[in-house]
Design an enzyme around this catalytic site. Sequence first.
Site, PDB file in Angstrom:
ATOM      1  NE  ARG A  70     -56.459 -43.915  13.843  1.00 19.67           N
ATOM      2  CZ  ARG A  70     -56.677 -43.911  12.523  1.00 19.67           C
ATOM      3  NH1 ARG A  70     -56.040 -43.058  11.755  1.00 19.67           N
ATOM      4  NH2 ARG A  70     -57.524 -44.759  11.997  1.00 19.67           N
ATOM      5  CG  HIS A  93     -53.358 -48.721  14.421  1.00 26.20           C
ATOM      6  ND1 HIS A  93     -54.061 -49.645  15.144  1.00 26.20           N
ATOM      7  CD2 HIS A  93     -54.118 -47.614  14.372  1.00 26.20           C
ATOM      8  CE1 HIS A  93     -55.190 -49.109  15.540  1.00 26.20           C
ATOM      9  NE2 HIS A  93     -55.249 -47.876  15.091  1.00 26.20           N
ATOM     10  CG  ASP A 100     -61.807 -51.021  15.713  1.00 31.74           C
ATOM     11  OD1 ASP A 100     -61.173 -52.081  15.830  1.00 31.74           O
ATOM     12  OD2 ASP A 100     -61.336 -49.918  15.998  1.00 31.74           O
ATOM     13  NE  ARG A 152     -57.826 -52.205  13.041  1.00 30.68           N
ATOM     14  CZ  ARG A 152     -58.120 -50.958  13.402  1.00 30.68           C
ATOM     15  NH1 ARG A 152     -59.125 -50.725  14.219  1.00 30.68           N
ATOM     16  NH2 ARG A 152     -57.452 -49.941  12.940  1.00 30.68           N
ATOM     17  CB  CYS A 172     -63.083 -41.340  10.470  1.00 29.84           C
ATOM     18  SG  CYS A 172     -63.555 -42.180  11.974  1.00 29.84           S
ATOM     19  CD  GLU A 229     -64.130 -47.146  16.695  1.00 30.26           C
ATOM     20  OE1 GLU A 229     -63.076 -47.383  16.111  1.00 30.26           O
ATOM     21  OE2 GLU A 229     -64.182 -46.653  17.850  1.00 30.26           O
TER      22      GLU A 229
END
Length: 582
Positions: free
Chosen positions: A300, A193, A459, A469, A506, A435
């Site tokens: 989000r 993130h 994901d 990740r 996305c 995902e």
Amino acid sequence: MAEKIYNGIPASGGIAIGPAFLYHPQGLSAPRRNLRAEEIKAELERYQESLKKTRVQISELEGKMKAKLGEEHAAIFQAHQVVLDDPLFMEEIPQSIQTRRLNAEFLLFEALEKFKTVMASLDDSYFRERGGDIQDVGNRLVKNLTGAERDQLKKLDREVIVIANDLAPSDTVSMQTDTVKGFCTDVAGRTSHVAIVARSLGLPAVLGMQTLTSEVQEGDMVIVDGNKGLVVVNPLPATLKQYQRLKDSYEAFQKSLEELRGLPATTPDGHQVTLAANIEIPQELDEIFKHGAEGIGLFRTEFLFLNREEIPTEEEQYLAYKELATKTGVSPAIIRTLDLGGDKFLSHLNVLNESNPFLGLRAIRLCLKRPDIFKAQLRAILRAAAHGPIKVMFPMISTLMEIRESKVLLNECIQQLKREGQVFRSGIEVGAMIEIPSAAVVADILIQELDFLSIGTNDLIQYTLAVDRVNEAVAYLYDPLNPAILRLVQMTVDACHNAGKWVGMCGEMAGDPQFVPLLLGMGLDEFSVSVSVIPEVKKVIRMMPFEKSKEIAKAALQMKTSDEVLKLIRDNVPSELRAILF
Ligand code: PEP
Ligand code: MG
């Protein structure tokens, strides 16, 4: 000072130059600083000051505790005052400052780490408890020495490059781009993130630097080359000059993309796709149209829940989503329901201490366990949808049952709102994210009960290739062009098109300009990407003939390795595009 160059993971493009600001979110990491002989006295005084400050804080806590819960509970803080007299704090640290000529917080941190290892090996619970007290007091001291506070990043009053071991979403949401010019972290990968936020804010970032926090000193001049994944510490004048030139030409290239703003994302042979924006934090909303987005493919919602003690009310969420609807006007905006868990925690919500949070009670799973929270969000979304073409999307779907249960709750909300006579819109489009590999495999089943799908490659790659990740140690395996990923993407696209529905992507893969020619040919209808890369992605789409991209996609699905796929793209894009992309 000698110039040093370090390699990391290029997470967000651009070049930033400025003094290092060492950020320690919990105050529990303390970079090492060598002291000159004349600095030792001041360091000893600084340490004594922090001891005093710590004593005062502990007595204040004792007083508060006594008033709230009584004498008995306050005893813990009396014990902490005694701990502060331990020879570790009173003698060892001051001695080490003099003999080893290092800063106090580093020495303390080092001593506490050693202490922790010894304590963990003891069976005796009395000693372990006492060890815990020493740790608590020590951590408090480190915090006082480093001045660590939660909102340090918000309070910056000068331009800096942030250097941190790691940055939590709660840290990144408080970053201000007028002061933070770029950042580097020891851990994390391209789709963590923190990387996503960097791209959203258009901040150059290099991650996975491993030991940078212990190599850089506060105030060192740092160059962050987010295009190449390089960090130069204390650059020589010639390097600095060269990078200043590179920075200027990169910024000029970005500016030249501005003329594409009002143009559609159409290939030279007339195939049009939707180019939408991913929104991570609300500040970005003002930027999306400036960058030429045609809507929002992923809004989000976690930002509303982070950095606070209580869960946001329906009303608060409604106002935030209404602002989204108002700002995006007639352009569609897809609100993704809450995706907490994984690497985004809320101490008061994620109550279980999970050993594998990415495989645990994350996203839709958490929402279905907490219908109170989920329904408040769904009601807020339905109400906001009265103000604009808002759609809703569920994250981390792994089974059809999760879609059905979510839709039952959505319907309950519609009925409730109707009964209450509220203003809302019921015919809202409902989609899900792909995902999880199993969801891609059964995308044909899932799409039958939905309006659209959006592929979340961040994901999808992690779960397909079993590569965390956010773990830089395995980042080399995190490979969007792996043939398994390409097959899952193609399966999802075909499933949607066979059902007469649209499909988007996305995940960050959609925003990598090198992959765009391939993804176009695979048939994506929507690319939703970080705001800062919209112009570049649009440029690629407008230069890439659709017929050629279909040929690339067809051939790519026959390739055995990702290197072959990348070579295929490079060899088959028009030469003007090759010059930009490779
Ligand atoms: C994804 O997984 O690709 C995605 C877009 O969601 P997030 O990065 O928020 O997990
Ligand atoms: Mg995701």
